[in-house]
Design a protein around this motif. Structure first.
Motif, PDB file in Angstrom:
ATOM      1  N   GLY A 157      -7.611  -7.208   3.485  1.00  0.00           N
ATOM      2  CA  GLY A 157      -6.853  -5.969   3.558  1.00  0.00           C
ATOM      3  C   GLY A 157      -5.740  -5.933   2.534  1.00  0.00           C
ATOM      4  N   GLU A 158      -4.877  -4.935   2.670  1.00  0.00           N
ATOM      5  CA  GLU A 158      -3.726  -4.778   1.791  1.00  0.00           C
ATOM      6  C   GLU A 158      -2.516  -5.408   2.471  1.00  0.00           C
ATOM      7  OE1 GLU A 158      -5.297  -0.531   0.019  1.00  0.00           O
ATOM      8  OE2 GLU A 158      -3.152  -0.822   0.331  1.00  0.00           O
ATOM      9  N   ARG A 159      -2.030  -6.489   1.930  1.00  0.00           N
ATOM     10  CA  ARG A 159      -0.972  -7.276   2.566  1.00  0.00           C
ATOM     11  C   ARG A 159       0.278  -6.448   2.838  1.00  0.00           C
ATOM     12  NH1 ARG A 159      -0.199 -12.819   2.662  1.00  0.00           N
ATOM     13  NH2 ARG A 159       1.920 -13.494   3.165  1.00  0.00           N
ATOM     14  N   ILE A 160       0.704  -5.665   1.842  1.00  0.00           N
ATOM     15  CA  ILE A 160       1.950  -4.895   1.994  1.00  0.00           C
ATOM     16  C   ILE A 160       1.823  -3.876   3.118  1.00  0.00           C
ATOM     17  CG2 ILE A 160       3.557  -3.319   0.851  1.00  0.00           C
ATOM     18  CD1 ILE A 160       3.623  -6.250  -0.093  1.00  0.00           C
ATOM     19  N   GLN A 161       0.667  -3.200   3.201  1.00  0.00           N
ATOM     20  CA  GLN A 161       0.488  -2.212   4.264  1.00  0.00           C
ATOM     21  C   GLN A 161       0.502  -2.880   5.642  1.00  0.00           C
ATOM     22  OE1 GLN A 161      -2.844   0.385   3.810  1.00  0.00           O
ATOM     23  NE2 GLN A 161      -1.988   1.434   2.028  1.00  0.00           N
ATOM     24  N   GLY A 198       6.504   6.813  12.047  1.00  0.00           N
ATOM     25  CA  GLY A 198       6.258   5.388  11.859  1.00  0.00           C
ATOM     26  C   GLY A 198       4.990   4.901  12.536  1.00  0.00           C
ATOM     27  N   LEU A 199       4.843   5.158  13.842  1.00  0.00           N
ATOM     28  CA  LEU A 199       3.681   4.653  14.567  1.00  0.00           C
ATOM     29  C   LEU A 199       2.403   5.389  14.168  1.00  0.00           C
ATOM     30  CD1 LEU A 199       5.190   4.067  18.122  1.00  0.00           C
ATOM     31  CD2 LEU A 199       4.450   2.338  16.475  1.00  0.00           C
ATOM     32  N   ALA A 200       2.532   6.680  13.820  1.00  0.00           N
ATOM     33  CA  ALA A 200       1.357   7.411  13.346  1.00  0.00           C
ATOM     34  C   ALA A 200       0.841   6.801  12.052  1.00  0.00           C
ATOM     35  CB  ALA A 200       1.701   8.884  13.143  1.00  0.00           C
ATOM     36  N   ILE A 201       1.754   6.448  11.155  1.00  0.00           N
ATOM     37  CA  ILE A 201       1.359   5.805   9.899  1.00  0.00           C
ATOM     38  C   ILE A 201       0.767   4.429  10.180  1.00  0.00           C
ATOM     39  CG2 ILE A 201       2.259   4.832   7.758  1.00  0.00           C
ATOM     40  CD1 ILE A 201       4.260   7.161   7.694  1.00  0.00           C
ATOM     41  N   CYS A 202       1.384   3.675  11.093  1.00  0.00           N
ATOM     42  CA  CYS A 202       0.863   2.348  11.449  1.00  0.00           C
ATOM     43  C   CYS A 202      -0.577   2.448  11.959  1.00  0.00           C
ATOM     44  CB  CYS A 202       1.742   1.699  12.517  1.00  0.00           C
ATOM     45  SG  CYS A 202       3.352   1.139  11.916  1.00  0.00           S
ATOM     46  N   ARG A 203      -0.833   3.415  12.853  1.00  0.00           N
ATOM     47  CA  ARG A 203      -2.194   3.529  13.395  1.00  0.00           C
ATOM     48  C   ARG A 203      -3.188   3.894  12.292  1.00  0.00           C
ATOM     49  NH1 ARG A 203      -3.970   6.476  18.980  1.00  0.00           N
ATOM     50  NH2 ARG A 203      -3.559   4.373  19.755  1.00  0.00           N
ATOM     51  N   ALA A 247      -7.609   2.382   8.847  1.00  0.00           N
ATOM     52  CA  ALA A 247      -8.193   2.251   7.510  1.00  0.00           C
ATOM     53  C   ALA A 247      -8.691   0.837   7.257  1.00  0.00           C
ATOM     54  CB  ALA A 247      -7.168   2.646   6.451  1.00  0.00           C
ATOM     55  N   HIS A 248      -8.151  -0.145   7.979  1.00  0.00           N
ATOM     56  CA  HIS A 248      -8.611  -1.531   7.876  1.00  0.00           C
ATOM     57  C   HIS A 248      -9.715  -1.840   8.892  1.00  0.00           C
ATOM     58  CE1 HIS A 248      -4.974  -2.034   5.448  1.00  0.00           C
ATOM     59  NE2 HIS A 248      -5.436  -3.206   5.070  1.00  0.00           N
TER      60      HIS A 248
END
Length: 488
Positions: free
Chosen positions: A376-380, A452-457, A462-463
């Protein structure tokens, strides 16, 4: 003909509304980026003033003129930052006035306090007078400078909040227009399919499949019938508009994820400053010790070497902290790679540990051994961890009594996936809001946008993973997400 005219009308109206709102969103995004640039430049100006103050104090304490070089360099950097800020805020007379006041305060401090202290330090008989002057006027002057810088920052953040509100409203309108337009087009298409021949039914079915794929977020599909000049072509045009709107929304979500990351790092300013200040202070202490050992007669080279080795270690530690922050706020996309989630967790914990200590919260980790790597993308993924941990700290901090604990754990679940859990002892969530907390713009806090949580989900989805929340016992909440292990 009536159905054809209705489809054309829906396409035109919904397309016009979406196009207009996308223009508003683009303009709001550009202004948000501009405001972020202003805040970054203001941070550079404050950092330059702080460099001047720190260097001057070092000179007052040690009498070593090597501190004058960073003092003067800080003055040059401050002047350059002020000029850049003046250019960036040329359309805002109020900010121009505040910047003039900030520049005047800094110049007054430099002339009436700093330069006088430097002049007094030049003569051994007047050095005590220089230190007395610093205690009587220097601190008050720097406090005034910081207060004015905070006033400028608040004004810019107020502008940012207003522009975010405009963007949210534009999003809501665009989403509504797109949804209603697509729904109306679909209804008309179904009615036309019943009345028209089987020759039309097949392309309509394909069109419905394309819309289903778009609803799932797949924008790589080709809309069928886009080149036709009949009713099917009109429907294809409507779907193409919807597809472009989805693409624009995905791009905006990436922008929002970056802004959320920067805002989250902003919440950690005090803790980050504390973390960086510790190795820097240790460097200064060891440097003084090395000078003392070298000044002995004969010089103690072994002790001096030990002090220099400590300086190297502390410098690397400070560099690692800065590199972690730089990586988190980087805007450029990061390619996917194999990731050790335990290492990612420890990096984020190192970043937020001071924040937990500041709020008197016990931060514990329970990391499984031999945990498989994921791709995956580490930063995300670190952004997800950082957001969940900061939310947990806020939740625990809202509780006055009882145990204050936060635990981050990793394990491999029964399905073979890697699971990460963030468990807190806060007040917990109302059962009716456990799922709503992941909705965009929904928040239980008195501050924040609820993104924040919407972006996290969306990042976890996406992963190929899943993010959810359950209740902790005896109180609090547990946010968990799972990811599939990397397959060789």
């Amino acid at each position: 003909m009536a159905a054809f005219a209705a489809v054309i009308a829906v396409i035109f109206v919904s397309g016009a509304i979406v196009y207009d709102r996308l223009g508003v969103i683009e303009e709001a995004k550009n202004w948000r980026v501009h405001t972020t640039d202003v805040l970054d430049t203001l941070e550079m100006a404050v950092a330059a003033a702080l460099d001047q103050e720190t260097s001057l104090r070092g000179y007052l304490l040690s009498g070593d003129e090597k501190f004058l070089e960073p003092y003067r360099r800080g003055g040059d950097n401050f002047s350059a930052a002020i000029r850049k800020l003046k250019a960036q805020t040329s359309d805002n007379q109020d900010q121009q006035n505040r910047l003039d006041e900030l520049n005047k305060l800094t110049s007054t401090w430099r002339i009436e306090t700093a330069e006088r202290e430097i002049a007094l330090m030049a003569t051994p008989e007047t050095r005590e007078d220089a230190r007395t002057l610093e205690g009587s006027t220097g601190k008050a002057a720097m406090d005034a400078i910081r207060a004015k810088a905070n006033e400028i920052e608040k004004a810019e953040r107020d502008l940012l909040a207003r522009r975010d509100a405009v963007q949210k409203q534009a999003y809501a309108t665009a989403y509504t227009a797109t949804t209603l337009g697509a729904a109306a087009s679909l209804l008309i298409a179904v009615l036309m399919g019943i009345l028209l021949t089987r020759a039309i039914a097949t392309p309509i079915t394909r069109m419905t499949g394309a819309m289903t794929a778009l609803a799932k977020g797949d924008t790589s599909i080709d809309v069928p019938g886009i080149d036709r000049r009949d009713e099917i072509g009109a429907m294809a045009g409507a779907i193409e508009i919807f597809r472009k709107a989805v693409i624009e929304r995905q791009k905006t979500q990436v922008e929002l994820a970056h802004v959320s990351r920067v805002a989250t790092i902003g919440q950690l300013t005090a803790s980050i400053a504390h973390e960086v200040n510790q190795p820097i202070s240790a460097v200064l202490t060891n440097a003084d010790a090395a000078l003392n050992w070298l000044g002995n007669n004969p010089p103690n080279l072994n002790k001096a070497r030990e002090s220099l080795e400590h300086i190297v270690a502390d410098s690397r530690r400070a560099g690692e902290i800065v590199n972690r922050i730089r990586a988190m706020v980087r805007k450029a996309p990061v390619p996917r790679s194999r990731i050790d989630l335990n290492e990612a967790v420890l990096d984020v914990v190192a970043m937020v540990r001071s924040e937990a200590v500041r709020h008197k919260i016990s931060l514990q980790t329970q990391l499984a051994e031999d945990l498989p790597q994921i791709e995956g993308e580490r930063i995300q993924l670190q952004q997800v961890l950082l957001n969940l941990i900061l939310n947990a700290i806020d939740a625990v901090n809202s509780v006055e009594d009882g145990w204050r604990e936060l635990q981050i754990s990793t394990e491999r679940d029964v399905a073979g996936d890697v699971r990460v859990s963030v468990r807190d002892s806060g007040p917990g969530l109302d059962p009716t809001s456990e799922e709503r907390v992941f909705e965009a713009f929904y928040t239980t806090k008195s501050h924040g946008l609820g993104m924040g949580l919407a972006i996290c989900r969306s990042i976890i989805a996406a992963h190929g993973g899943r993010l959810w929340v359950t209740r902790n016992k005896p109180r609090g909440a547990v946010f968990q997400f799972t990811l599939a292990p990397h397959q060789d």
